[in-house]
Design an enzyme around this catalytic site. Sequence first.
Site, PDB file in Angstrom:
ATOM      1  N   ASP A   1       1.163  -1.080   0.164  1.00  0.00           N
ATOM      2  CA  ASP A   1       0.288   0.223  -0.092  1.00  0.00           C
ATOM      3  C   ASP A   1       0.851   1.453   0.347  1.00  0.00           C
ATOM      4  O   ASP A   1       1.323   1.537   1.318  1.00  0.00           O
ATOM      5  CB  ASP A   1      -1.259   0.120   0.854  1.00  0.00           C
TER       6      ASP A   1
ATOM      7  N   GLU B   1      -0.994  -1.642  -4.477  1.00  0.00           N
ATOM      8  CA  GLU B   1      -2.076  -1.045  -4.937  1.00  0.00           C
ATOM      9  C   GLU B   1      -2.253   0.479  -6.461  1.00  0.00           C
ATOM     10  O   GLU B   1      -1.293   1.043  -5.875  1.00  0.00           O
ATOM     11  CB  GLU B   1      -2.843   0.067  -3.373  1.00  0.00           C
TER      12      GLU B   1
ATOM     13  N   ASP C   1      -2.282   1.415   6.987  1.00  0.00           N
ATOM     14  CA  ASP C   1      -1.547   1.177   5.742  1.00  0.00           C
ATOM     15  C   ASP C   1      -1.245  -0.596   6.079  1.00  0.00           C
ATOM     16  O   ASP C   1      -1.373  -0.954   4.413  1.00  0.00           O
ATOM     17  CB  ASP C   1      -0.530   2.138   5.711  1.00  0.00           C
TER      18      ASP C   1
END
EC number: 3.1.21.10
Length: 164
Positions: free
Chosen positions: A7, A67, A140
């Site tokens: 992330d 991501e 996160d």
Amino acid sequence: MIILGIDPGIAILGYGVVEYKGNTFKPLGYGGIFTDAKEAMPMRLKKIYDELQQIIDKYHPDVVAIEELFFNKNVKTALLVGQARGVAILAAANNEIDIYEYTPLQVKQGVVGYGRADKKQVQVMTKTLLNLKSVPKPDDVADALAVAICHAHSGAFGGLFKIK
């Protein structure tokens, strides 16, 4: 298959390393790479790269799932996150690891089965699938693990989301 989920972020880059074998998950390691806002940007990016390299050296992932950048209204923040994302992609590429990217909608779909799931639903399902005692913090980290799970559930589609 060992999956490194990422992330991307500049203040906190979440990572999660998951082994996926026989339709079961085993968390191997997860956490965050934290950078200090008072440091110069090149040093922050170097820290992210160096720590990701250590994670890659330790776990030898087969793939990296990252991501996609979610563009918000703050252009400056989006650009900074994009730089951190680029460093993460570079670390994987330098190690000749295949890189797959997923949108937040795809991650929700891949983990919960519903693309409009809220953050809490994704976190609870991540905790459940990985058989963890609690939801990893900060968010996160949980998000990075969710990206790894998403890849395990979606990766069978070949290079559909692969960065070439």
